[in-house]
Design an enzyme around this catalytic site. Structure first.
Site, PDB file in Angstrom:
ATOM      1  N   GLY A 148       0.825  -1.196   0.000  1.00 22.55           N
ATOM      2  CA  GLY A 148       0.000   0.000   0.000  1.00 22.55           C
ATOM      3  C   GLY A 148       0.861   1.248   0.000  1.00 22.55           C
ATOM      4  O   GLY A 148       2.015   1.233   0.449  1.00 22.55           O
ATOM      5  N   CYS A 149       0.296   2.334  -0.504  1.00 24.61           N
ATOM      6  CA  CYS A 149       1.058   3.576  -0.640  1.00 24.61           C
ATOM      7  C   CYS A 149       1.445   4.142   0.724  1.00 24.61           C
ATOM      8  O   CYS A 149       2.616   4.464   0.957  1.00 24.61           O
ATOM      9  CB  CYS A 149       0.268   4.602  -1.450  1.00 24.61           C
ATOM     10  SG  CYS A 149      -1.435   4.842  -0.913  1.00 24.61           S
ATOM     11  N   TYR A 150       0.470   4.281   1.610  1.00 21.91           N
ATOM     12  CA  TYR A 150       0.785   4.780   2.953  1.00 21.91           C
ATOM     13  C   TYR A 150       1.816   3.870   3.624  1.00 21.91           C
ATOM     14  O   TYR A 150       2.775   4.338   4.251  1.00 21.91           O
ATOM     15  CB  TYR A 150      -0.463   4.772   3.834  1.00 21.91           C
ATOM     16  CG  TYR A 150      -1.393   5.938   3.685  1.00 21.91           C
ATOM     17  CD1 TYR A 150      -0.956   7.242   3.903  1.00 21.91           C
ATOM     18  CD2 TYR A 150      -2.739   5.745   3.378  1.00 21.91           C
ATOM     19  CE1 TYR A 150      -1.843   8.315   3.815  1.00 21.91           C
ATOM     20  CE2 TYR A 150      -3.624   6.807   3.293  1.00 21.91           C
ATOM     21  CZ  TYR A 150      -3.182   8.090   3.508  1.00 21.91           C
ATOM     22  OH  TYR A 150      -4.053   9.142   3.433  1.00 21.91           O
TER      23      TYR A 150
END
Lengths: 335, 335, 335, 335
Positions: A148-150
């Site tokens: 995931g990006c976060y």
């Protein structure tokens, strides 16, 4: 030269994969899939690809996958589950950008995603693809779960301290993301007028990426995401206590050692990073400082590149023993 | 003091009506209708109204309208048609912010809106509500059709020249609007990431407001709308040829005479207006200049106020013989 | 492989030159000049260049120019004048991105720029660098004057019709630009809060790019620029009358012929272009339509690339007989 | 009815004071001062005030202050010092929006502001003007120091817990502000292109508002400000540990008690607030939640209103025993 196909080509992550892969010297894009737009020509939807990517969008059927080398799954969570039953038996290698195989346990998945995992046996076989941490596993992987990006921004910002067991107590990860992270689905909450000239927290203590972060960092993480009125970029402000006195210089030196062979990690000693410094690139820029006994680490990435499509291509490069940076932008567009 | 109800309270125009009417000293909001959100409390959807407008949203039924003095219809086009059969027979006065009764002829409506008009007989009975032009009719009206936002900016910018029969040939109206004009429906095209950092023309020569403009101005108008990455505001750049030599000063003097009793028209002699100068207010600011034999007029409004909710309240003020400016903001918020 | 230097490296155009030239396979950046920041390290000002462009910024002195092949002058107007006295005698080839040598006559320059031209004799010797129009001259040029951003969008949008002598009367060019066109100087008028959530016209009928446009198109042009709250991109809406009946298809066919060898011109038959379709690329996308007897042409570019740094590199490519597209991005980043 | 004058009328805070005071039923604006623009007409600089506030801007001279009741000082820090020598002896009442008299000790001031305080004796005599906390003192004050915008959001978000001595250890205040907080001075760092499409932390652990927060809350505060690409609004995310087990409901009940007579404090139990919910209003909206043993409080204000001009007017209302809400907007404009 390898042949690839992209499932979910018309979302923002798919779009970014198309753009970056077109410039990759060792990749040919053979098929684009997008169920809701099947039959349309990709470059009619995105005219910037006129005469460069005029593929007709196809319906994806996992039981008769295309004969390519590698498949990118840029689909919503819970969609890769079913696909993977067939795909895992096929000769294809796979980079799954959905969340379905990022976690190790189906219970954890079900807690965060509120849906039953349809393929729990595979969960432990699929490599979590952060190249800076797990390159050896990625090189041999048949299938990589793209993070995931976060999670990417938080994990890269804290990994050396975690590995050295220096973090004490709960990590506070106050993260801020541009609106492209919410995807291209038609929703009132991401309309221009709802996002522009506003700023808010959301999913406090309940965001799904928290599960990935805690799995990798093995710590309690209070993950607190916020929505920024901009297209691209994530800044994570990471507040931690150390269990041992260390100067800022010592911490930086440790990070330099950990990341010394990592072309996309930039340690910025002098200055707190702006998301602009990385937007358009596959870089993660990290800045470390200490105030009043707390250590704070700022970590920025472009959520669509290092946080999604770029990291997927970096994983692909490792899987095919290409140069890790091949085809990936190293200097962003700033404005 | 009058009692009012709003149908379509949760769209951007409805929201703005609620906000402005709450501060109007002679109005009580009695009912809020919003079919898709019925049962919800208005201030749960829009927390800025907590303890100020805690009405439960109701389903609107035109056959049993509320017993209020005035009804605002802030609904999509083609929805007022059917309502009006019953409502026109009721004792209610009505301000219809939809497009259904702005045009005089059902043919014209059907050409632009691609749907059959269900109530053509009423079309000529309902007053087109630009207070600066038609205040006498509005004062006596049972029902007012509130004009389109673009149409308001173009008509106010050109009316004196039109009335004096000074315009020659085709008018070019190159108009630019913020994204709130597209409403609060969930659509990909008005997502933050689609609008932000982009600018485009749309519906060139085919936009529905063109019909209103031509009906009032009686001229051929090449109407060319564009979408600006901002929330509020319209700027119309109006390029015309005059059939007679007139200095800029003469034209300005003419406008001053025409608009001398109009509290919301501001003639700015010195400077081309920014939409910021009017955003948050009910004003229309107009600037006139001449270059190379062409006359160009810049006209700015806040599309949600003078282009929608504010003009509706201005019409209401006239209908009830209140001061035309009552409850309407005259200075915008600039930023 | 050629060596280059950039004068004015820290402005937005200089920054974009640095970014694009770093990825150009046949160019080495040898010197960066920026008088106001001399002594600083470029990558300290712009951290995205860390370890990629760590040059110290130097003071530029035209009397002792660097020994490179080509010099880019990305300086404000009236600064190249003086430089050119010495530079033109040196062995250097020059691409001047200032406005100083775009016009043929010093009177015209002085009228638009309110300053005396210090080098009028050279004005006719320096080639106006639009590669799609003047590639033969550019290939042989010692010195190229890189066109203005607005001018590029307008000229490319109209050139085939002009060459065929089909335009009647005054052209109305209603152009809209993102804020990067105003440069990186500290001015109140381009502060975030002044630009954001606002839209306005400026310099109506008095903008300097008008002179370039009229010089090339030989017509009266009513040029009307506007400022859009976004970073990058120009859309020009060009309204013209033709002196002869031509169908839209005939006009498009003519443009296809004119631009058939132009890799960066994209004719979009189906759709009015968004600046997003070209931002981040060196493309110019053109759409043509006809309404009510008027012909309207929409032309979009990225003002920093095709409107400045990209076009300069395209000119450089021609001057050194490289592939015209070498090192230039052909697909933009969309968001 | 009182007469007022504003020193520093053309900055964003001054502008907002003008706008709000014009609508205040008990105030007359008599003089506007702005040294850099003296001689200009206010409404020529800000055309939205045409015919409403056409005062000529004057040079302010503290030795001959105007004969009004109240003076607003909307000037940069270190400018009120000198003024105050004379002004404090005059019959005027004063609301000082600069930072000069917010702190109790000159040492503390000098540490944070890097300049000698020229009037240390007065520091303890001037009331720190948060009406929700110090209304009794404000009512009697000759001179009020209007708090910083960030400080207002943090202090209001934490005050009840502080008063009950429930906070343990260091408070982490991760605050995010729109760009208007940086003022209207011409600086590269707040240009549109530098702010738009970027997000960054700044002044980590070294921001001046930290001093105010610590003075009032008596705790160690790690204050971490960030810049958001929007005009208005502050969100402070406040992470704390409690020294005693308390449920979220108990904390909310405590806040309800503390703020029960505070018209501008809105406790939002259900939802994390967006700055949109308060922008354009004088409200502070607070949301409290608990996750993994941490308590987090989100507090939003409009930095120009509750964080500056609105709070100043609220203080003025108390000083003159007007209704605390008089002339202050209670519902924001949302978009």
């Amino acid at each position: 030269m390898i042949n690839v196909a992209i499932v979910g080509a018309t979302g923002y992550t798919g779009l970014e994969l198309c753009r970056l892969l077109l410039d990759h010297p060792k990749v040919q894009i053979k098929h684009l899939y997008a169920n809701s737009n099947s039959g349309s020509v990709f470059s009619d939807l995105y005219p910037q690809f006129k005469s460069k990517l005029d593929h007709t969008l196809e319906v994806f059927n996992a039981t008769s996958p295309p004969s390519v080398d590698l498949l990118f799954l840029a689909v919503p969570h819970a969609q890769s589950h079913a696909y993977m039953h067939e795909l895992y038996e096929s000769p294809l290698r796979i980079i799954d950008l959905s969340a379905d195989f990022r976690l190790d346990s189906s219970q954890n998945f079900e807690k965060y995603y509120n849906t039953t995992h349809q393929n729990p046996l595979l969960m432990k076989s699929i490599v979590y693809g952060i190249p800076e941490l797990f390159s050896n596993d990625i090189k041999k992987a048949k299938c990589v779960a793209n993070p995931g990006c976060y999670a990417t921004s938080v994990i890269l910002g804290l990994y050396p301290l975690f590995k050295e067991k220096l973090i004490e107590g709960t990590i506070i990860a106050d993260s801020k993301s541009g609106a492209s992270g919410a995807g291209r689905g038609a929703k009132v909450s991401t309309l221009f007028c709802e996002v522009s000239e506003g700023f808010s927290a959301y999913s406090t203590g309940a965001h799904r990426h928290e599960a990935e972060i805690e799995q990798i960092l093995g710590s309690k993480v209070f993950f607190s995401p916020h929505l920024v009125p901009m297209n691209r970029g994530i800044l994570s402000s990471l507040y931690i206590d150390l269990n041992k006195g260390l100067s800022t210089e010592q911490i930086i030196a440790m990070y330099q050692t950990y990341y010394k062979n990592c072309p996309f990690i930039i340690l910025n000693k002098d200055r707190s990073p702006n998301t602009k410094y990385v937007s358009g690139s596959n870089n993660c820029m990290i800045h470390i400082t200490q105030v009043k006994g707390k250590t704070v680490i700022f970590s920025v990435i472009d959520n669509l590149i290092k946080g999604a499509a770029g990291q997927a291509i970096q994983n692909m490069n490792l899987m095919y023993h290409y140069d890790e940076s091949e085809g990936l932008p190293s200097i962003g567009h700033y404005l």
